[in-house]
Design an enzyme around this catalytic site. Structure first.
Site, short mmCIF file in Angstrom:
data_model
loop_
_atom_site.label_atom_id
_atom_site.label_comp_id
_atom_site.label_asym_id
_atom_site.label_seq_id
_atom_site.Cartn_x
_atom_site.Cartn_y
_atom_site.Cartn_z
N THR A 33 0.83 -1.21 0.00
CA THR A 33 0.00 0.00 0.00
C THR A 33 0.85 1.25 0.00
O THR A 33 0.58 2.22 -0.72
CB THR A 33 -0.91 0.00 1.25
OG1 THR A 33 -1.67 -1.20 1.27
CG2 THR A 33 -1.84 1.19 1.25
N THR A 34 1.91 1.26 0.81
CA THR A 34 2.77 2.43 0.96
C THR A 34 3.49 2.78 -0.34
O THR A 34 3.92 3.91 -0.53
CB THR A 34 3.77 2.20 2.10
OG1 THR A 34 3.04 1.87 3.28
CG2 THR A 34 4.63 3.41 2.37
N TYR A 43 -13.37 -3.76 -1.53
CA TYR A 43 -14.52 -3.23 -2.26
C TYR A 43 -15.64 -4.24 -2.43
O TYR A 43 -16.82 -3.92 -2.24
CB TYR A 43 -14.09 -2.67 -3.64
CG TYR A 43 -15.19 -1.95 -4.37
CD1 TYR A 43 -15.62 -0.69 -3.96
CD2 TYR A 43 -15.82 -2.52 -5.48
CE1 TYR A 43 -16.64 -0.03 -4.64
CE2 TYR A 43 -16.83 -1.87 -6.16
CZ TYR A 43 -17.25 -0.63 -5.73
OH TYR A 43 -18.26 0.01 -6.39
N TYR A 86 -2.50 -10.42 4.06
CA TYR A 86 -2.46 -9.02 4.48
C TYR A 86 -3.87 -8.59 4.85
O TYR A 86 -4.74 -8.49 3.97
CB TYR A 86 -1.87 -8.16 3.36
CG TYR A 86 -1.77 -6.68 3.65
CD1 TYR A 86 -1.81 -6.16 4.94
CD2 TYR A 86 -1.60 -5.78 2.61
CE1 TYR A 86 -1.70 -4.81 5.18
CE2 TYR A 86 -1.48 -4.42 2.83
CZ TYR A 86 -1.54 -3.93 4.12
OH TYR A 86 -1.43 -2.58 4.35
N ARG A 145 -8.80 -0.39 5.02
CA ARG A 145 -8.72 -0.12 3.59
C ARG A 145 -9.62 -1.04 2.77
O ARG A 145 -10.07 -0.65 1.70
CB ARG A 145 -7.26 -0.28 3.10
CG ARG A 145 -6.34 0.80 3.62
CD ARG A 145 -4.95 0.67 3.01
NE ARG A 145 -4.05 1.71 3.48
CZ ARG A 145 -3.94 2.93 2.94
NH1 ARG A 145 -4.71 3.26 1.91
NH2 ARG A 145 -3.09 3.81 3.43
N LYS A 189 0.32 -10.40 7.72
CA LYS A 189 0.55 -9.02 8.12
C LYS A 189 -0.80 -8.50 8.61
O LYS A 189 -1.71 -8.28 7.82
CB LYS A 189 1.06 -8.17 6.95
CG LYS A 189 1.26 -6.69 7.33
CD LYS A 189 1.59 -5.83 6.13
CE LYS A 189 1.68 -4.36 6.56
NZ LYS A 189 1.91 -3.46 5.39
N ILE A 247 5.98 -5.33 9.51
CA ILE A 247 6.23 -4.71 8.20
C ILE A 247 5.85 -3.25 8.39
O ILE A 247 4.68 -2.91 8.54
CB ILE A 247 5.43 -5.38 7.07
CG1 ILE A 247 5.96 -6.80 6.84
CG2 ILE A 247 5.55 -4.55 5.78
CD1 ILE A 247 5.16 -7.60 5.81
#
Length: 292
Positions: free
Chosen positions: A47-48, A110, A136, A141, A165, A207
């Protein structure tokens, strides 16, 4: 337990020039900075890294650039995830993963599947992948939590699903997973503010976002946590607490890029729909970096 992912992994940013093209020189500097300062592994295209606004070709080029800069020194994790199971499987099967030690695959966003849908999604990915997989979970999000029972079920059913994660920012959920997981399953914090506590409770490390800006201090904090030396570890935690809050105050990765700008490692540019950190936030971050 897969010891190559014990400690601090960093979710690398994608640095951009002012024209928003990828700044590969800055990316090389960031990779070298983190390796020199003691992180245990590198995460590409999370994401980052603004992965949702990176083109397929850019992702290939960025991955190749990190592999080249790393020169085999640290384990590498590559983000391959999304909400189209078939497309993820195709990407896994058509990507050269020979230099990649694990895939980081985000829970479907989504579409908001049921827990059974999430299980079947990762089952299909696990059966299609010859590379180890880190789940993850980031419900803030994706708007759908992977419940602890689902994580433990996947951990028990698939040998190549080696860890999670976990980024739900819920201490209770971390503890549920730690309590019920198989012994060799990695519980990796995806929450910088909770990372030390999770590690002390039996987690495998983090992480991290902020870790890539302060890799020496953050990775030492986690190493102390893995040894159970809470008193020494919390000295680092308290030093970093304010900047952890700052970088998530507006959006990620605008905050961490503002830190890198203050460190003269890259520009603070991000791609729309994200916008750079405000002047007020940059001022707070710059003051922190100067005083650190």
């Amino acid at each position: 337990m897969n010891s190559k992912f014990l400690g601090t992994g960093v979710a690398l940013v994608t640095p951009f020039k002012t024209d928003l093209s990828v700044d590969y020189d800055a990316l090389n500097k960031i990779v070298e900075y983190n390796i020199e300062n003691g992180v245990e592994y590198l995460v590409i295209s999370g994401t980052t890294a603004e992965s949702v606004t990176i083109t397929k070709q850019e992702k290939k080029d960025i991955t190749a650039a990190v592999i080249e800069a790393n020169k085999g020194r640290l384990p590498l994790v590559l983000g391959i995830g999304g909400n189209n199971t078939a497309a993820i499987i195709e990407e896994i099967q058509t990507t050269d993963l020979s230099e990649i030690d694990a895939i980081l695959s985000v829970s479907p966003y989504y579409t908001k599947p049921t827990q059974e849908g999430i299980y079947q999604h990762f089952k299909a990915i696990a059966e299609a992948s010859s590379t180890d997989i880190l789940l993850y979970n980031v419900p803030g999000r994706t708007s759908k939590n992977i419940e602890p029972d689902t994580i433990v079920r996947l951990a028990n059913d698939f040998d190549n699903i080696i860890g999670v994660k976990e980024a739900g920012n819920s201490t209770y959920q971390y503890l549920q997973i730690l309590k019920n997981k198989p012994d060799d399953f990695l519980v990796i914090s995806g929450d910088d503010d909770l990372a030390l506590g999770v590690t002390l409770a039996g987690g495998s490390g983090v992480i991290s976002v902020i870790g890539q800006a302060f890799p020496k201090e953050f990775s030492e904090m986690i190493r102390l946590g893995l040894k159970g030396d809470a008193k020494a570890a919390y000295k680092y935690h308290f030093r970093l607490m304010d900047v952890i809050d700052y970088i998530f105050e507006e959006n990620n990765p605008a905050g961490i890029k503002a830190v890198f700008e203050a460190l003269n490692l890259c520009e603070s540019a991000v791609r729309l729909p994200l916008v750079p950190a405000t002047d007020g936030l940059k001022a707070k971050i710059s003051a922190f970096v100067k005083g650190f």
